[in-house]
Design a protein around this motif. Structure first.
Motif, PDB file in Angstrom:
ATOM      1  N   VAL A  28       0.831  -1.209   0.000  1.00 44.09           N
ATOM      2  CA  VAL A  28       0.000   0.000   0.000  1.00 44.09           C
ATOM      3  C   VAL A  28       0.858   1.247   0.000  1.00 44.09           C
ATOM      4  CG1 VAL A  28      -1.678   1.335   1.341  1.00 44.09           C
ATOM      5  CG2 VAL A  28      -1.970  -1.132   1.088  1.00 44.09           C
ATOM      6  N   PHE A  29       1.918   1.256   0.803  1.00 41.66           N
ATOM      7  CA  PHE A  29       2.795   2.419   0.903  1.00 41.66           C
ATOM      8  C   PHE A  29       3.436   2.751  -0.440  1.00 41.66           C
ATOM      9  CE2 PHE A  29       7.122   4.047   1.493  1.00 41.66           C
ATOM     10  CZ  PHE A  29       6.843   5.245   2.149  1.00 41.66           C
ATOM     11  N   PHE A  30       4.003   1.768  -1.085  1.00 44.59           N
ATOM     12  CA  PHE A  30       4.680   2.022  -2.367  1.00 44.59           C
ATOM     13  C   PHE A  30       3.673   2.350  -3.480  1.00 44.59           C
ATOM     14  CE2 PHE A  30       8.155  -0.384  -0.271  1.00 44.59           C
ATOM     15  CZ  PHE A  30       9.166   0.547  -0.459  1.00 44.59           C
ATOM     16  N   THR A  31       2.467   1.791  -3.383  1.00 38.22           N
ATOM     17  CA  THR A  31       1.423   2.131  -4.371  1.00 38.22           C
ATOM     18  C   THR A  31       1.022   3.595  -4.253  1.00 38.22           C
ATOM     19  OG1 THR A  31       0.572  -0.130  -4.332  1.00 38.22           O
ATOM     20  CG2 THR A  31      -0.885   1.588  -5.205  1.00 38.22           C
ATOM     21  N   LEU A  32       0.823   4.063  -3.022  1.00 34.95           N
ATOM     22  CA  LEU A  32       0.458   5.466  -2.812  1.00 34.95           C
ATOM     23  C   LEU A  32       1.571   6.403  -3.249  1.00 34.95           C
ATOM     24  CD1 LEU A  32      -1.351   5.268   0.662  1.00 34.95           C
ATOM     25  CD2 LEU A  32      -2.382   5.539  -1.598  1.00 34.95           C
ATOM     26  N   LYS A  33       2.811   6.017  -2.987  1.00 37.03           N
ATOM     27  CA  LYS A  33       3.942   6.845  -3.432  1.00 37.03           C
ATOM     28  C   LYS A  33       3.966   6.942  -4.945  1.00 37.03           C
ATOM     29  CE  LYS A  33       6.982   8.315  -1.393  1.00 37.03           C
ATOM     30  NZ  LYS A  33       7.226   9.684  -0.884  1.00 37.03           N
ATOM     31  N   LYS A  34       3.652   5.843  -5.609  1.00 36.90           N
ATOM     32  CA  LYS A  34       3.632   5.842  -7.070  1.00 36.90           C
ATOM     33  C   LYS A  34       2.513   6.735  -7.605  1.00 36.90           C
ATOM     34  CE  LYS A  34       5.070   4.292 -11.073  1.00 36.90           C
ATOM     35  NZ  LYS A  34       6.415   4.616 -11.590  1.00 36.90           N
ATOM     36  N   ILE A  35       1.320   6.676  -6.950  1.00 36.31           N
ATOM     37  CA  ILE A  35       0.200   7.516  -7.368  1.00 36.31           C
ATOM     38  C   ILE A  35       0.520   8.987  -7.150  1.00 36.31           C
ATOM     39  CG2 ILE A  35      -2.196   8.131  -6.845  1.00 36.31           C
ATOM     40  CD1 ILE A  35      -2.694   5.190  -6.237  1.00 36.31           C
ATOM     41  N   ASP A  36       1.126   9.313  -6.008  1.00 33.59           N
ATOM     42  CA  ASP A  36       1.506  10.704  -5.740  1.00 33.59           C
ATOM     43  C   ASP A  36       2.455  11.229  -6.796  1.00 33.59           C
ATOM     44  OD1 ASP A  36      -0.054  10.740  -3.539  1.00 33.59           O
ATOM     45  OD2 ASP A  36       1.568  10.475  -2.078  1.00 33.59           O
ATOM     46  N   SER A  37       3.386  10.383  -7.187  1.00 36.20           N
ATOM     47  CA  SER A  37       4.358  10.799  -8.206  1.00 36.20           C
ATOM     48  C   SER A  37       3.679  11.015  -9.549  1.00 36.20           C
ATOM     49  CB  SER A  37       5.455   9.742  -8.326  1.00 36.20           C
ATOM     50  OG  SER A  37       6.341  10.059  -9.392  1.00 36.20           O
ATOM     51  N   TYR A  38       2.707  10.144  -9.865  1.00 31.99           N
ATOM     52  CA  TYR A  38       2.015  10.231 -11.165  1.00 31.99           C
ATOM     53  C   TYR A  38       1.106  11.455 -11.244  1.00 31.99           C
ATOM     54  CZ  TYR A  38      -0.949   8.896 -15.089  1.00 31.99           C
ATOM     55  OH  TYR A  38      -1.639   8.885 -16.273  1.00 31.99           O
ATOM     56  N   THR A  39       0.435  11.790 -10.121  1.00 31.96           N
ATOM     57  CA  THR A  39      -0.533  12.901 -10.114  1.00 31.96           C
ATOM     58  C   THR A  39       0.065  14.215  -9.632  1.00 31.96           C
ATOM     59  OG1 THR A  39      -1.246  12.294  -7.878  1.00 31.96           O
ATOM     60  CG2 THR A  39      -2.461  11.317  -9.728  1.00 31.96           C
ATOM     61  N   ASN A  40       1.379  14.279  -9.465  1.00 26.81           N
ATOM     62  CA  ASN A  40       2.045  15.499  -9.004  1.00 26.81           C
ATOM     63  C   ASN A  40       1.476  15.981  -7.665  1.00 26.81           C
ATOM     64  OD1 ASN A  40       3.685  15.693 -11.349  1.00 26.81           O
ATOM     65  ND2 ASN A  40       1.995  16.638 -12.451  1.00 26.81           N
ATOM     66  N   HIS A  41       1.315  15.053  -6.733  1.00 31.62           N
ATOM     67  CA  HIS A  41       0.745  15.382  -5.434  1.00 31.62           C
ATOM     68  C   HIS A  41       1.587  16.444  -4.732  1.00 31.62           C
ATOM     69  CE1 HIS A  41      -1.688  14.785  -1.910  1.00 31.62           C
ATOM     70  NE2 HIS A  41      -0.623  14.531  -1.173  1.00 31.62           N
ATOM     71  N   ASN A  42       0.885  17.406  -4.079  1.00 34.04           N
ATOM     72  CA  ASN A  42       1.534  18.502  -3.353  1.00 34.04           C
ATOM     73  C   ASN A  42       2.365  19.400  -4.259  1.00 34.04           C
ATOM     74  OD1 ASN A  42       0.463  17.769  -0.852  1.00 34.04           O
ATOM     75  ND2 ASN A  42       2.129  16.311  -0.463  1.00 34.04           N
ATOM     76  N   GLN A  43       2.039  19.429  -5.554  1.00 32.65           N
ATOM     77  CA  GLN A  43       2.726  20.322  -6.484  1.00 32.65           C
ATOM     78  C   GLN A  43       1.706  21.276  -7.100  1.00 32.65           C
ATOM     79  OE1 GLN A  43       5.388  18.430  -9.244  1.00 32.65           O
ATOM     80  NE2 GLN A  43       5.924  16.814  -7.812  1.00 32.65           N
ATOM     81  N   ALA A  44       0.920  21.938  -6.261  1.00 30.72           N
ATOM     82  CA  ALA A  44      -0.141  22.827  -6.722  1.00 30.72           C
ATOM     83  C   ALA A  44       0.434  24.174  -7.149  1.00 30.72           C
ATOM     84  CB  ALA A  44      -1.172  23.028  -5.622  1.00 30.72           C
ATOM     85  N   VAL A  45      -0.258  24.800  -8.107  1.00 29.26           N
ATOM     86  CA  VAL A  45       0.084  26.148  -8.548  1.00 29.26           C
ATOM     87  C   VAL A  45      -1.179  26.994  -8.464  1.00 29.26           C
ATOM     88  CG1 VAL A  45       1.965  25.429 -10.065  1.00 29.26           C
ATOM     89  CG2 VAL A  45      -0.368  25.523 -10.948  1.00 29.26           C
ATOM     90  N   VAL A  46      -1.019  28.295  -8.542  1.00 31.84           N
ATOM     91  CA  VAL A  46      -2.144  29.217  -8.390  1.00 31.84           C
ATOM     92  C   VAL A  46      -2.578  29.727  -9.763  1.00 31.84           C
ATOM     93  CG1 VAL A  46      -2.907  31.416  -7.397  1.00 31.84           C
ATOM     94  CG2 VAL A  46      -1.384  29.905  -6.096  1.00 31.84           C
ATOM     95  N   VAL A  47      -3.905  29.720  -9.988  1.00 31.18           N
ATOM     96  CA  VAL A  47      -4.448  30.288 -11.226  1.00 31.18           C
ATOM     97  C   VAL A  47      -4.287  31.809 -11.164  1.00 31.18           C
ATOM     98  CG1 VAL A  47      -6.500  30.589 -12.645  1.00 31.18           C
ATOM     99  CG2 VAL A  47      -6.106  28.412 -11.459  1.00 31.18           C
ATOM    100  N   PRO A  48      -3.596  32.405 -12.107  1.00 38.50           N
ATOM    101  CA  PRO A  48      -3.368  33.859 -12.047  1.00 38.50           C
ATOM    102  C   PRO A  48      -4.656  34.647 -12.274  1.00 38.50           C
ATOM    103  CG  PRO A  48      -2.586  32.982 -14.135  1.00 38.50           C
ATOM    104  CD  PRO A  48      -2.975  31.794 -13.289  1.00 38.50           C
TER     105      PRO A  48
END
Length: 206
Positions: A28-48
């Motif tokens: 489960v841990f490595f699966t979640l890490k893989k999903i986070d990497s794929y979806t750019n988790h915690n890499q949000a940007v602001v709409v100008p």
């Protein structure tokens, strides 16, 4: 290797259950890490906030924030510069993931218009529905003297009757001219009766 398996199989059942739980947690841990990497988790940007900007001026800011955009619609307002951005989805200052598509509505350079359809001799209800379906927001009704009630005569705009095919702004106030049915037309029978009365009056002279 054989002795290790024998020892493993010889362990109590709770040891086996513990090993299965640990293995499941690792999966489960490595699966979640893989999903986070794929979806750019915690890499949000602001709409100008580029409302009111021309799209050419806003493009570099979208690119700088790793965002894409698509113009999906246009509206018209005389209070906003032609071609300016009037709406964003997601809205300005929203936090989104990188490479997110921002949908944009711009202010049209010319007011939207539609063609007046052929509605003469249509019923009032049908003619009114056709005009509203084309996008005309302000449709008033005016009754005028006519032989048939609720039968459409035409469309009036700016004090004059329009021909079918005329282009009119959708925000314009147009008037649907409809008959009131108050004009009476004498039938052939009444004309024959009047003729007989006249003949009878002429014969009385003899």
């Amino acid at each position: 290797m054989r002795s290790f398996l024998d020892k493993l199989l010889g362990m109590p059942i709770y040891v086996h259950l513990l090993a299965v739980c640990v293995l499941a947690c690792l999966i489960v841990f490595f699966t979640l890490k893989k999903i986070d990497s794929y979806t750019n988790h915690n890499q949000a940007v602001v709409v100008p906030d580029v409302k009111g900007w021309q799209i050419e001026a806003a493009t570099p800011l979208f690119e700088k924030n790793f965002l894409r955009y698509v113009i999906i619609d246009s509206t018209y307002s005389k209070d906003v510069a032609p071609g300016a951005i009037v709406e964003l989805s997601p809205d300005a200052n929203a936090r989104v993931k990188k490479n997110r598509i921002v949908y944009i509505t711009i202010n049209a350079k010319t007011e939207k218009a539609a063609t007046i359809p052929e509605i003469a001799d249509f019923s009032y209800r049908e003619a009114y529905a056709r005009l509203k379906s084309l996008g005309f927001a302000k449709v008033d009704v005016k009754y005028v003297a006519s032989q048939f009630r609720d039968l459409t005569i035409g469309v009036e705009y700016g004090g004059r009757m329009l021909e079918s095919g005329a282009r009119v702004p959708l925000t314009a106030k147009i008037i649907l001219v409809v008959g009131d049915g108050n004009i009476l037309v004498e039938s052939d029978d009444s004309e024959d009766a009047q003729t007989q009365d006249i003949i009878g009056e002429d014969e009385s002279w003899f």
